[in-house]
Design a protein around this motif. Structure first.
Motif, PDB file in Angstrom:
ATOM      1  N   ASN A 139      -7.719   5.748 140.357  1.00 19.81           N
ATOM      2  CA  ASN A 139      -7.183   6.442 139.174  1.00 19.81           C
ATOM      3  C   ASN A 139      -5.922   5.775 138.659  1.00 19.81           C
ATOM      4  O   ASN A 139      -5.739   5.637 137.448  1.00 19.81           O
ATOM      5  CB  ASN A 139      -6.837   7.907 139.502  1.00 19.81           C
ATOM      6  CG  ASN A 139      -8.094   8.718 139.697  1.00 19.81           C
ATOM      7  OD1 ASN A 139      -9.180   8.288 139.292  1.00 19.81           O
ATOM      8  ND2 ASN A 139      -7.966   9.868 140.335  1.00 19.81           N
ATOM      9  N   ALA A 142      -6.933   2.742 136.763  1.00 26.47           N
ATOM     10  CA  ALA A 142      -7.602   3.094 135.504  1.00 26.47           C
ATOM     11  C   ALA A 142      -6.600   3.606 134.475  1.00 26.47           C
ATOM     12  O   ALA A 142      -6.695   3.302 133.287  1.00 26.47           O
ATOM     13  CB  ALA A 142      -8.671   4.148 135.772  1.00 26.47           C
ATOM     14  N   GLU A 143      -5.623   4.358 134.939  1.00 25.02           N
ATOM     15  CA  GLU A 143      -4.675   4.978 133.994  1.00 25.02           C
ATOM     16  C   GLU A 143      -3.550   4.036 133.578  1.00 25.02           C
ATOM     17  O   GLU A 143      -3.059   4.114 132.455  1.00 25.02           O
ATOM     18  CB  GLU A 143      -4.050   6.229 134.632  1.00 25.02           C
ATOM     19  CG  GLU A 143      -5.017   7.390 134.690  1.00 25.02           C
ATOM     20  CD  GLU A 143      -4.521   8.500 135.617  1.00 25.02           C
ATOM     21  OE1 GLU A 143      -3.335   8.491 135.993  1.00 25.02           O
ATOM     22  OE2 GLU A 143      -5.359   9.357 135.961  1.00 25.02           O
ATOM     23  N   SER A 181     -16.893   5.089 136.208  1.00 21.48           N
ATOM     24  CA  SER A 181     -16.603   5.821 134.966  1.00 21.48           C
ATOM     25  C   SER A 181     -15.630   5.021 134.089  1.00 21.48           C
ATOM     26  O   SER A 181     -15.522   5.273 132.890  1.00 21.48           O
ATOM     27  CB  SER A 181     -16.034   7.204 135.269  1.00 21.48           C
ATOM     28  OG  SER A 181     -14.829   7.061 135.963  1.00 21.48           O
ATOM     29  N   GLU A 182     -14.923   4.060 134.689  1.00 21.04           N
ATOM     30  CA  GLU A 182     -13.906   3.324 133.928  1.00 21.04           C
ATOM     31  C   GLU A 182     -14.244   1.851 133.752  1.00 21.04           C
ATOM     32  O   GLU A 182     -13.613   1.169 132.953  1.00 21.04           O
ATOM     33  CB  GLU A 182     -12.555   3.384 134.663  1.00 21.04           C
ATOM     34  CG  GLU A 182     -12.075   4.778 135.001  1.00 21.04           C
ATOM     35  CD  GLU A 182     -11.668   5.556 133.765  1.00 21.04           C
ATOM     36  OE1 GLU A 182     -11.405   4.924 132.722  1.00 21.04           O
ATOM     37  OE2 GLU A 182     -11.627   6.792 133.847  1.00 21.04           O
ATOM     38  N   CYS A 183     -15.187   1.343 134.550  1.00 19.47           N
ATOM     39  CA  CYS A 183     -15.407  -0.110 134.595  1.00 19.47           C
ATOM     40  C   CYS A 183     -16.884  -0.461 134.526  1.00 19.47           C
ATOM     41  O   CYS A 183     -17.724   0.288 135.033  1.00 19.47           O
ATOM     42  CB  CYS A 183     -14.946  -0.684 135.939  1.00 19.47           C
ATOM     43  SG  CYS A 183     -13.228  -0.487 136.317  1.00 19.47           S
ATOM     44  N   TYR A 209     -12.586  -3.314 133.089  1.00 17.75           N
ATOM     45  CA  TYR A 209     -12.224  -2.001 132.534  1.00 17.75           C
ATOM     46  C   TYR A 209     -12.716  -1.885 131.092  1.00 17.75           C
ATOM     47  O   TYR A 209     -12.590  -2.827 130.304  1.00 17.75           O
ATOM     48  CB  TYR A 209     -10.701  -1.767 132.646  1.00 17.75           C
ATOM     49  CG  TYR A 209     -10.318  -1.464 134.071  1.00 17.75           C
ATOM     50  CD1 TYR A 209     -10.254  -0.157 134.538  1.00 17.75           C
ATOM     51  CD2 TYR A 209     -10.093  -2.496 134.973  1.00 17.75           C
ATOM     52  CE1 TYR A 209      -9.961   0.119 135.874  1.00 17.75           C
ATOM     53  CE2 TYR A 209      -9.793  -2.226 136.302  1.00 17.75           C
ATOM     54  CZ  TYR A 209      -9.728  -0.917 136.751  1.00 17.75           C
ATOM     55  OH  TYR A 209      -9.450  -0.651 138.070  1.00 17.75           O
TER      56      TYR A 209
END
Ligand SMILES: C[S@@+](CC[C@H](N)C(=O)[O-])C[C@H]1O[C@@H](n2cnc3c(N)ncnc32)[C@H](O)[C@@H]1O
Length: 210
Positions: A139, A142-143, A181-183, A209
């Protein structure tokens, strides 16, 4: 694993994870990330990895993050470069020769710390974290990473319970659920090897990403 665990590993010289030689998957697959010379690469949980020197040789600026100040001092001593020392937020930053190593907790990184990062090299970072910390690791990246950053991620898996981690066994599906979900995820390589007398498979992933 808390900070005390790792600081004590460094103090007792229990650093079997450290490699004197360049990681072969880094050498083989780094170019698939297609990062330009001069771009900045993050090395989370970097220890005193010599792979960072190779990344500098490829033209990158390297930002490593490491809890142990002893590890960072050893890195510069072995490299024979005298680092400059200053403070960056809650990190002590040691910098010299296109490498800056932030001493402190990876989980305290901010988007500002990572604003120039376009690539990430994770060898023995995710697998050093117990399951309950891996979601926070994924996370944070990702953030806080700038959009369209790319990661070369090296993990391995073995029969669960065969040894007491770290390093922990991480299956391909676990990597997918942490990052998909992000990559966009590509599995670049999966190779069997003998790890301390047990059968293991080392996986190399490229994460982009979205
Ligand atoms: C298994 S070692 C791998 C080191 C390095 N990536 C390598 O390939 O040699 C994990 C390293 O992460 C550091 N570490 C563990 N937790 C950390 C955290 N929360 N923030 C920064 N460094 C951490 C430890 O001190 C240790 O040096």
């Amino acid at each position: 694993m808390d900070a005390g665990f790792w600081l004590s590993r460094w103090e007792k010289r229990e650093i079997g994870f450290h490699q004197e030689d360049l990681n072969r998957f880094l050498k083989q697959y780094w170019s698939t990330l297609e990062l330009s010379k001069g771009s900045t690469v993050l090395v989370p949980l970097c220890g005193k990895s010599k792979d960072m020197l190779w990344l500098v040789e490829q033209g990158h600026h390297v930002v490593g993050v490491e809890l142990s100040e002893a590890a960072v001092l050893e890195f510069f001593e072995e490299w024979k470069v005298q680092p400059q020392v200053d403070q960056q937020g809650c990190f002590t930053r040691y910098s010299g020769g296109n490498i800056e190593l932030l001493v402190g907790d990876f989980f305290a990184l901010t988007a500002e710390d990572l604003q120039k990062v376009v690539g990430v090299y994770d060898r023995a970072a995710l697998v050093a974290l117990p399951p309950d910390m891996r979601g926070n690791y994924a996370n944070l990246l990702a953030e806080k990473l700038p959009g369209s950053a790319k990661t070369l991620l090296i993990t391995f898996e073995y029969q669960p319970g065969a040894i007491k981690g770290p390093p922990f066994s991480i299956e391909i599906d676990a990597v997918k659920s942490l990052f998909e979900s992000e990559c966009a995820i590509n599995i670049l390589d999966s190779q069997a090897f003998d790890f301390r007398g047990i059968d293991a498979i080392e996986h190399t992933f490229r994460l982009v990403y979205l």
